[in-house]
Motif scaffolding. Structure first.
Motif, PDB file in Angstrom:
ATOM      1  N   HIS A 188       0.843  -1.190   0.000  1.00  0.00           N
ATOM      2  CA  HIS A 188       0.000   0.000   0.000  1.00  0.00           C
ATOM      3  C   HIS A 188       0.884   1.247   0.000  1.00  0.00           C
ATOM      4  O   HIS A 188       1.860   1.312   0.741  1.00  0.00           O
ATOM      5  CB  HIS A 188      -0.916   0.019   1.216  1.00  0.00           C
ATOM      6  CG  HIS A 188      -1.986  -1.023   1.150  1.00  0.00           C
ATOM      7  ND1 HIS A 188      -3.082  -0.902   0.327  1.00  0.00           N
ATOM      8  CD2 HIS A 188      -2.122  -2.215   1.765  1.00  0.00           C
ATOM      9  CE1 HIS A 188      -3.846  -1.961   0.460  1.00  0.00           C
ATOM     10  NE2 HIS A 188      -3.289  -2.785   1.324  1.00  0.00           N
ATOM     11  N   CYS A 189       0.518   2.213  -0.839  1.00  0.00           N
ATOM     12  CA  CYS A 189       1.230   3.486  -0.873  1.00  0.00           C
ATOM     13  C   CYS A 189       1.173   4.131   0.521  1.00  0.00           C
ATOM     14  O   CYS A 189       0.127   4.140   1.160  1.00  0.00           O
ATOM     15  CB  CYS A 189       0.582   4.403  -1.910  1.00  0.00           C
ATOM     16  SG  CYS A 189       1.182   6.092  -1.843  1.00  0.00           S
ATOM     17  N   GLU A 190       2.301   4.637   0.974  1.00  0.00           N
ATOM     18  CA  GLU A 190       2.381   5.240   2.309  1.00  0.00           C
ATOM     19  C   GLU A 190       1.473   6.444   2.479  1.00  0.00           C
ATOM     20  O   GLU A 190       1.000   6.737   3.566  1.00  0.00           O
ATOM     21  CB  GLU A 190       3.812   5.724   2.572  1.00  0.00           C
ATOM     22  CG  GLU A 190       4.761   4.643   2.973  1.00  0.00           C
ATOM     23  CD  GLU A 190       6.184   5.156   3.042  1.00  0.00           C
ATOM     24  OE1 GLU A 190       6.406   6.371   2.841  1.00  0.00           O
ATOM     25  OE2 GLU A 190       7.073   4.326   3.292  1.00  0.00           O
ATOM     26  N   ARG A 191       1.251   7.160   1.369  1.00  0.00           N
ATOM     27  CA  ARG A 191       0.468   8.395   1.484  1.00  0.00           C
ATOM     28  C   ARG A 191      -1.016   8.182   1.235  1.00  0.00           C
ATOM     29  O   ARG A 191      -1.846   8.747   1.939  1.00  0.00           O
ATOM     30  CB  ARG A 191       1.002   9.451   0.506  1.00  0.00           C
ATOM     31  CG  ARG A 191       2.292  10.094   0.985  1.00  0.00           C
ATOM     32  CD  ARG A 191       2.735  11.187   0.055  1.00  0.00           C
ATOM     33  NE  ARG A 191       1.867  12.353   0.069  1.00  0.00           N
ATOM     34  CZ  ARG A 191       1.820  13.235   1.060  1.00  0.00           C
ATOM     35  NH1 ARG A 191       2.585  13.082   2.111  1.00  0.00           N
ATOM     36  NH2 ARG A 191       1.014  14.258   0.980  1.00  0.00           N
ATOM     37  N   CYS A 192      -1.342   7.391   0.207  1.00  0.00           N
ATOM     38  CA  CYS A 192      -2.758   7.320  -0.185  1.00  0.00           C
ATOM     39  C   CYS A 192      -3.370   5.941   0.009  1.00  0.00           C
ATOM     40  O   CYS A 192      -4.558   5.771  -0.172  1.00  0.00           O
ATOM     41  CB  CYS A 192      -2.921   7.755  -1.638  1.00  0.00           C
ATOM     42  SG  CYS A 192      -2.358   6.516  -2.808  1.00  0.00           S
ATOM     43  N   ARG A 193      -2.567   4.939   0.330  1.00  0.00           N
ATOM     44  CA  ARG A 193      -3.028   3.567   0.575  1.00  0.00           C
ATOM     45  C   ARG A 193      -3.438   2.820  -0.688  1.00  0.00           C
ATOM     46  O   ARG A 193      -3.910   1.708  -0.617  1.00  0.00           O
ATOM     47  CB  ARG A 193      -4.183   3.534   1.584  1.00  0.00           C
ATOM     48  CG  ARG A 193      -3.827   4.098   2.931  1.00  0.00           C
ATOM     49  CD  ARG A 193      -4.988   3.975   3.882  1.00  0.00           C
ATOM     50  NE  ARG A 193      -4.997   2.695   4.585  1.00  0.00           N
ATOM     51  CZ  ARG A 193      -6.037   1.877   4.611  1.00  0.00           C
ATOM     52  NH1 ARG A 193      -7.127   2.165   3.970  1.00  0.00           N
ATOM     53  NH2 ARG A 193      -5.982   0.747   5.283  1.00  0.00           N
ATOM     54  N   LEU A 223       5.791   4.838  -2.543  1.00  0.00           N
ATOM     55  CA  LEU A 223       4.765   5.750  -3.053  1.00  0.00           C
ATOM     56  C   LEU A 223       4.201   5.222  -4.374  1.00  0.00           C
ATOM     57  O   LEU A 223       4.932   4.653  -5.185  1.00  0.00           O
ATOM     58  CB  LEU A 223       5.354   7.142  -3.297  1.00  0.00           C
ATOM     59  CG  LEU A 223       5.778   7.943  -2.067  1.00  0.00           C
ATOM     60  CD1 LEU A 223       6.312   9.298  -2.492  1.00  0.00           C
ATOM     61  CD2 LEU A 223       4.618   8.113  -1.092  1.00  0.00           C
ATOM     62  N   CYS A 224       2.903   5.430  -4.591  1.00  0.00           N
ATOM     63  CA  CYS A 224       2.290   5.033  -5.862  1.00  0.00           C
ATOM     64  C   CYS A 224       2.663   6.088  -6.921  1.00  0.00           C
ATOM     65  O   CYS A 224       3.142   7.167  -6.578  1.00  0.00           O
ATOM     66  CB  CYS A 224       0.777   4.955  -5.707  1.00  0.00           C
ATOM     67  SG  CYS A 224       0.006   6.565  -5.540  1.00  0.00           S
ATOM     68  N   PRO A 225       2.447   5.802  -8.200  1.00  0.00           N
ATOM     69  CA  PRO A 225       2.832   6.767  -9.242  1.00  0.00           C
ATOM     70  C   PRO A 225       2.147   8.138  -9.089  1.00  0.00           C
ATOM     71  O   PRO A 225       2.760   9.163  -9.400  1.00  0.00           O
ATOM     72  CB  PRO A 225       2.372   6.081 -10.537  1.00  0.00           C
ATOM     73  CG  PRO A 225       2.368   4.622 -10.209  1.00  0.00           C
ATOM     74  CD  PRO A 225       1.981   4.526  -8.774  1.00  0.00           C
ATOM     75  N   VAL A 226       0.914   8.174  -8.579  1.00  0.00           N
ATOM     76  CA  VAL A 226       0.221   9.464  -8.432  1.00  0.00           C
ATOM     77  C   VAL A 226       0.889  10.295  -7.332  1.00  0.00           C
ATOM     78  O   VAL A 226       1.219  11.468  -7.532  1.00  0.00           O
ATOM     79  CB  VAL A 226      -1.286   9.270  -8.121  1.00  0.00           C
ATOM     80  CG1 VAL A 226      -1.939  10.604  -7.772  1.00  0.00           C
ATOM     81  CG2 VAL A 226      -1.994   8.627  -9.311  1.00  0.00           C
ATOM     82  N   CYS A 227       1.116   9.690  -6.166  1.00  0.00           N
ATOM     83  CA  CYS A 227       1.729  10.435  -5.061  1.00  0.00           C
ATOM     84  C   CYS A 227       3.169  10.831  -5.387  1.00  0.00           C
ATOM     85  O   CYS A 227       3.698  11.798  -4.841  1.00  0.00           O
ATOM     86  CB  CYS A 227       1.699   9.612  -3.782  1.00  0.00           C
ATOM     87  SG  CYS A 227       0.040   9.396  -3.121  1.00  0.00           S
ATOM     88  N   ASP A 228       3.796  10.053  -6.278  1.00  0.00           N
ATOM     89  CA  ASP A 228       5.191  10.297  -6.614  1.00  0.00           C
ATOM     90  C   ASP A 228       5.344  11.307  -7.744  1.00  0.00           C
ATOM     91  O   ASP A 228       6.453  11.670  -8.103  1.00  0.00           O
ATOM     92  CB  ASP A 228       5.822   8.957  -7.029  1.00  0.00           C
ATOM     93  CG  ASP A 228       7.323   8.953  -6.841  1.00  0.00           C
ATOM     94  OD1 ASP A 228       7.801   9.737  -5.996  1.00  0.00           O
ATOM     95  OD2 ASP A 228       8.010   8.189  -7.540  1.00  0.00           O
TER      96      ASP A 228
END
Ligand code: ZN
Length: 200
Positions: free
Chosen positions: A56-61, A68-73
């Motif tokens: 799970h992405c640390e910021r958005c899950r 981090l997922c590509p969006v948060c990154d």
């Protein structure tokens, strides 16, 4: 007659999938063993790779293969705007619309205390922390309109208000190209409530 143990094991394994009972599981197992050995191996490899490699992405899950997922990154995404959705599928729907340039927070479900799904299970403590960091200026609620979706929306609203962050909600209503006579009353009532001046 009993199945060979490995066949039994395969059938049992399939029953962990949502909506798959013993009979469907048996059909799936037979299909792979009879004519689908190659697909079966690919399925096994894909399962292994995903179970080990997806987190799970640390910021958005959302699902991610890194912290981090590509969006948060993506530095081009507006981190002050965060859309709250129930599932990764909802993120995909927003992304496909091509209209949204903010970030997301994926709850991976909705509040449902009777099923043991409380704020922690939805990572709402993580969201609360992000709200306190002060980078977010607006939350967009895009949870469902079921009882669970409404309860979740109100919980998030409280968190945002405590943090002094503005909250909006996506309009609910009539689908594009939809015919009014096939739209249910509750949806139509929502659409009427969410009406706006006819200028664009
Ligand atoms: Zn993310």
């Amino acid at each position: 007659m009993k199945h060979a143990p490995l066949v039994d094991q395969l059938i049992n394994a399939f029953t962990c999938l949502p909506g798959v009972g013993p009979r469907s599981a048996q059909r799936m197992a037979y299909a792979l063993l009879d004519r689908g050995r190659e697909s079966g191996r690919r399925l096994g490899d894909a399962l292994h790779a995903a179970m080990d490699g997806v987190q799970h992405c640390e910021r958005c899950r959302n699902y991610a293969e890194a912290a981090l997922c590509p969006v948060c990154d993506d530095p081009r995404r507006d981190a002050s705007l965060v859309c709250i959705v129930a599932t990764p599928g909802d993120v995909l729907a927003f992304e496909q619309s091509g209209e949204y340039r903010g970030q997301y927070f994926v709850l991976m479900g909705e509040l449902s205390p009777l099923d043991g799904v409380g704020p922690r299970e939805l990572g709402l403590d993580v969201l609360e922390q992000r709200l306190k960091e002060g980078q977010i200026s607006e939350l967009i609620l895009a949870t469902g309109t079921t009882v669970e979706g409404e309860a979740t929306a109100h919980y998030v609203l409280d968190l945002a208000q405590d943090a002094g962050v503005g909250v909006s909600r996506i309009a609910q209503g009539v689908p594009m190209g939809g015919e009014l006579e096939f739209v249910d009353g509750a949806t139509l009532a929502q659409a009427l409530k969410g009406r706006r001046p006819f200028d664009s």
